[in-house]
Design a protein around this motif. Structure first.
Motif, PDB file in Angstrom:
ATOM      1  N   GLU A  49       1.110  -1.119  -0.066  1.00  0.00           N
ATOM      2  CA  GLU A  49       0.088   0.070   0.017  1.00  0.00           C
ATOM      3  C   GLU A  49       0.744   1.144   0.037  1.00  0.00           C
ATOM      4  O   GLU A  49       1.996   1.217   0.557  1.00  0.00           O
ATOM      5  CB  GLU A  49      -0.797   0.011   1.026  1.00  0.00           C
ATOM      6  N   ILE A  50       0.451   2.273  -0.919  1.00  0.00           N
ATOM      7  CA  ILE A  50       1.029   3.795  -0.801  1.00  0.00           C
ATOM      8  C   ILE A  50       0.190   4.536  -0.457  1.00  0.00           C
ATOM      9  O   ILE A  50      -1.228   4.794  -0.802  1.00  0.00           O
ATOM     10  CB  ILE A  50       1.658   3.967  -2.297  1.00  0.00           C
ATOM     11  N   ARG A  51       0.518   5.419   0.809  1.00  0.00           N
ATOM     12  CA  ARG A  51      -0.502   6.477   1.321  1.00  0.00           C
ATOM     13  C   ARG A  51       0.353   7.881   0.968  1.00  0.00           C
ATOM     14  O   ARG A  51       1.718   7.983   1.260  1.00  0.00           O
ATOM     15  CB  ARG A  51      -0.512   6.209   2.766  1.00  0.00           C
ATOM     16  N   VAL A  52      -0.492   8.927   0.823  1.00  0.00           N
ATOM     17  CA  VAL A  52       0.109  10.228   0.583  1.00  0.00           C
ATOM     18  C   VAL A  52      -0.859  11.035   1.343  1.00  0.00           C
ATOM     19  O   VAL A  52      -1.824  11.288   1.182  1.00  0.00           O
ATOM     20  CB  VAL A  52       0.340  10.516  -1.024  1.00  0.00           C
ATOM     21  N   ARG A  53       0.088  11.999   2.152  1.00  0.00           N
ATOM     22  CA  ARG A  53      -0.780  13.044   2.913  1.00  0.00           C
ATOM     23  C   ARG A  53       0.253  14.146   3.123  1.00  0.00           C
ATOM     24  O   ARG A  53       1.431  14.159   2.910  1.00  0.00           O
ATOM     25  CB  ARG A  53      -0.897  12.483   4.326  1.00  0.00           C
ATOM     26  N   ARG A  72       1.956  12.055  -6.919  1.00  0.00           N
ATOM     27  CA  ARG A  72       1.709  10.512  -7.319  1.00  0.00           C
ATOM     28  C   ARG A  72       2.180  10.207  -8.876  1.00  0.00           C
ATOM     29  O   ARG A  72       2.759   9.199  -9.250  1.00  0.00           O
ATOM     30  CB  ARG A  72       0.277  10.151  -7.235  1.00  0.00           C
ATOM     31  N   TYR A 106       9.229   9.835   3.788  1.00  0.00           N
ATOM     32  CA  TYR A 106       8.274   8.436   3.805  1.00  0.00           C
ATOM     33  C   TYR A 106       8.685   7.832   5.112  1.00  0.00           C
ATOM     34  O   TYR A 106       9.719   7.848   5.622  1.00  0.00           O
ATOM     35  CB  TYR A 106       8.321   8.032   2.822  1.00  0.00           C
ATOM     36  N   THR A 117       3.683  -1.123   3.938  1.00  0.00           N
ATOM     37  CA  THR A 117       2.956   0.091   3.692  1.00  0.00           C
ATOM     38  C   THR A 117       3.912   1.323   3.782  1.00  0.00           C
ATOM     39  O   THR A 117       4.571   1.344   4.868  1.00  0.00           O
ATOM     40  CB  THR A 117       1.840   0.279   4.846  1.00  0.00           C
ATOM     41  N   THR A 119       4.240   5.537   3.637  1.00  0.00           N
ATOM     42  CA  THR A 119       3.275   6.510   3.793  1.00  0.00           C
ATOM     43  C   THR A 119       4.343   7.811   3.537  1.00  0.00           C
ATOM     44  O   THR A 119       5.234   8.054   4.206  1.00  0.00           O
ATOM     45  CB  THR A 119       3.088   6.561   5.451  1.00  0.00           C
ATOM     46  N   ASP A 121       4.684  11.795   3.369  1.00  0.00           N
ATOM     47  CA  ASP A 121       4.442  13.024   3.915  1.00  0.00           C
ATOM     48  C   ASP A 121       4.966  14.075   3.061  1.00  0.00           C
ATOM     49  O   ASP A 121       6.304  14.189   3.072  1.00  0.00           O
ATOM     50  CB  ASP A 121       4.848  13.275   5.500  1.00  0.00           C
ATOM     51  N   GLY A 396      -6.146  -2.302   4.961  1.00  0.00           N
ATOM     52  CA  GLY A 396      -6.497  -1.759   6.261  1.00  0.00           C
ATOM     53  C   GLY A 396      -8.097  -2.053   6.730  1.00  0.00           C
ATOM     54  O   GLY A 396      -8.728  -1.397   7.872  1.00  0.00           O
TER      55      GLY A 396
END
Length: 584
Positions: A49-53, A72, A106, A117, A119, A121, A396
């Motif tokens: 999983e790749i999360r971007v915030r 992205r 990250y 995962t 993440t 930032d 998740g």
């Protein structure tokens, strides 16, 4: 008398096979035991999983969405890719510049059904701040380490990592190394055996890696490093203190691509040199370098780079095509001169489906296959492989997942038909405390039937990885490895936090065939298909993105096959391990 006659026949045939191996140096009856524990537990793992915030979102939602979208598009890191820290750093640098961000970083965590995962930032800022030079050479600040230079798309960093490992065994090789290691070329001095014995290992790895643009869309990159390793104490195969220093990475490549306004992405990445390579989850190729013996650090397993990997990877949106040649870095005493060519195609379909197919061919090898009357070489091996994964619910969230892989092996030079396959089904209870995930996996790798003219024993090639990939049993893998074996695995994942994971496993092992030539000499001909069972527990913790800790305890209980080979009731094999890895 019939039983005694059969036992005598098995003993005579085993001695003949062992004698043939000793007479021909290129013949290897016992595959080198390596990579039982993947010390680089993040490197090479599947990105689930790749999360971007945003760390400092603006009051304009459209601006926030646009920054994330641009990041992205430029990142070029995808779910189901393998995580390599340096290449992710390169991708992060390019994406940060393309999106005009003031900064980005990250973090790493564990995914609920396995893998990692990531993440990311992101920090918004003005264009001038985003384009300012960074790195120790540009700013003079030690706090910028390990980045040396970062300006105008040119990015140079130092790779610095080290491992400290403790390992202990009680009754290794079921207390009978004289039987289990008879003729094994990995042995130097006195191997582990009866009683509790332990040792320590260490590794230091450092090098330079960089990437720079030749045009707006064409980048060249490369890296070179040196790795030093050492062992002290009573190791599985040796009680000698050893150290070794050698080049690890030495590769160069280029990456180019385009992202259209509608979001379609086309990317070409090609590289050649000493580097690591993983196919899928390591069912066929992951251990592209050998450890142990004069190189030391058998269990820390620090070396991964092949003597040469030539790789061309073309990706269009969710579909990837790879062409590759792998020449693994084998131990000199066990160098089979194996070269593997291949093509791999992977795609992500709708509704959580992922599918892949591969074809491998071995144009050259001196590695030997055995039957009671003949020997063959690996040269001319062909492998047809297909795999799939289905996880309909987002990472998740609770729900099922299924994975499977099947491969057929043939040879251009003689009649061979071997197979290996697995099927895994599980369920994630992500809404419960500790986010438990339970799964069951059945795997089978064929053995040879001496009553047919066809050779059927599965060739594991460069399989391995860690205890959740194809190291099947922390201790038991050292006895049997991945050939002529049927394995039932019951596994539970528990995550008290995103960075802390516990993985208990129960394994049941059986042989596919009573003929086991090419495996452990003590088990060349089996009196039972019951290999035994194992219970183990692994704990993993990311103290930070740069500090990783892992430990295990494992107990392996011999089955009737081992007891009959020993003509005794051997003791269980217990092991303990703890390592710390620091990487920048």
């Amino acid at each position: 008398m019939a039983v005694q006659g059969a036992a005598l026949k098995r003993s005579i045939l085993a001695l003949l096979a062992l004698g043939a191996a000793q007479a021909a140096p290129s013949v290897v009856l016992v595959p080198p035991v390596q990579a039982q524990v993947a010390a680089e537990a993040d490197e090479g793992q599947r990105i689930a999983e790749i999360r971007v915030r945003l760390t400092n979102p603006s009051a304009d939602p459209a601006l926030n969405d646009r920054a994330i979208d641009q990041f992205r598009r430029g990142l070029a890191v995808y779910p189901d890719d393998h995580f390599y820290r340096t290449l992710v750093d390169f991708a992060l640098n390019r994406a940060t510049r393309a999106a005009g961000l003031a900064g980005a970083s990250y973090d790493i965590g564990f995914a609920d059904t396995g893998g990692l995962t990531l993440t990311f930032d992101l920090t918004l800022g003005d264009a001038a701040a985003a384009g300012a030079p960074r790195g120790m050479l540009a700013t003079g600040k030690a706090s910028d380490f390990p980045v040396l230079y970062d300006s105008g798309g040119t990015y140079v960093k130092v790779k610095a990592e080290s491992i400290a490992l403790y390992y202990g065994n009680a009754d290794a090789w079921y207390g009978r190394p004289d039987l289990m290691l008879n003729g094994n070329p990995m042995v130097q001095g006195k191997p582990s055996g009866k009683g509790y014995q332990h040792w320590v290992e260490g590794m230091v790895h450092t090098g330079l890696y960089g990437i720079t643009p030749l045009s707006e869309r064409f980048y060249v990159y490369g890296g070179a490093s040196v790795l030093a390793s050492g062992s002290y104490g009573q190791e599985l195969f040796s009680n000698r203190t050893r150290s070794h220093v050698a080049v690890e990475d030495a590769f160069a490549g280029f990456i180019t691509g385009v992202t259209r306004e509608n979001g379609d992405r086309l990317q070409l990445d090609a590289s050649v040199g000493r580097q690591r390579f993983t196919l899928g989850d390591g069912f066929l190729i992951i251990n592209t370098a050998a450890n142990g013996r004069d190189r030391a650090a058998l269990q820390a397993n620090p070396r991964w780079s092949a003597d040469m990997v030539a790789l061309a990877r073309l990706r269009y949106n969710n579909t990837k095509v790879e062409l590759f040649r792998v020449d693994p870095d084998e131990l000199p005493i066990l160098d089979s001169k194996t070269v593997i060519d291949g093509i791999n195609i992977e795609t992500r379909l709708s509704n959580g489906f992922e599918a892949a197919a591969s074809f491998l061919r071995v144009p050259h090898s001196s590695f030997k296959y055995f039957t009671p009357t003949q020997t063959f070489t690996r040269e001319g091996l062909q492998v047809f492989d297909a795999r799939l994964r289905w996880q309909p619910n987002p990472a998740g969230t609770p729900g099922p997942f299924v994975a499977a892989e099947a491969a057929l092996q043939r040879n251009e030079n003689f009649d061979m038909q071997a197979y290996g396959f697995y099927g895994e089904a599980g369920w994630s209870f992500a809404d419960l405390p500790w986010s438990p995930t339970f799964s069951y996996r059945y795997a089978q790798f064929s053995g040879d039937d001496p009553n047919t003219s066809t050779f059927e024993r599965w060739d594991p090639l460069l399989s391995g990885g860690n205890g959740e990939q194809w190291v099947q049993g922390i201790n038991h893998f050292k006895v049997v490895q991945d050939s002529n074996v049927i394995a039932h695995r019951f596994q539970l994942r528990l995550r008290p936090s995103a960075k802390f994971e516990l993985v208990p496993q129960v394994w049941l092992f059986r042989a596919d065939s009573l003929t086991n030539l090419g495996g452990n000499p003590a088990l060349s001909f089996l009196g039972s298909k019951d290999y035994g069972y194992e219970l183990n527990l692994t704990g993993k913790y990311f103290a930070s993105r740069n500090v990783y800790v892992q430990g295990h305890v494992a107990a392996t209980f011999p089955g009737a096959a081992v007891k009959k080979a020993f003509n005794a009731d051997p003791d269980p094999w217990l092991s303990t391990m703890l390592f710390v890895r620091v990487a920048y």
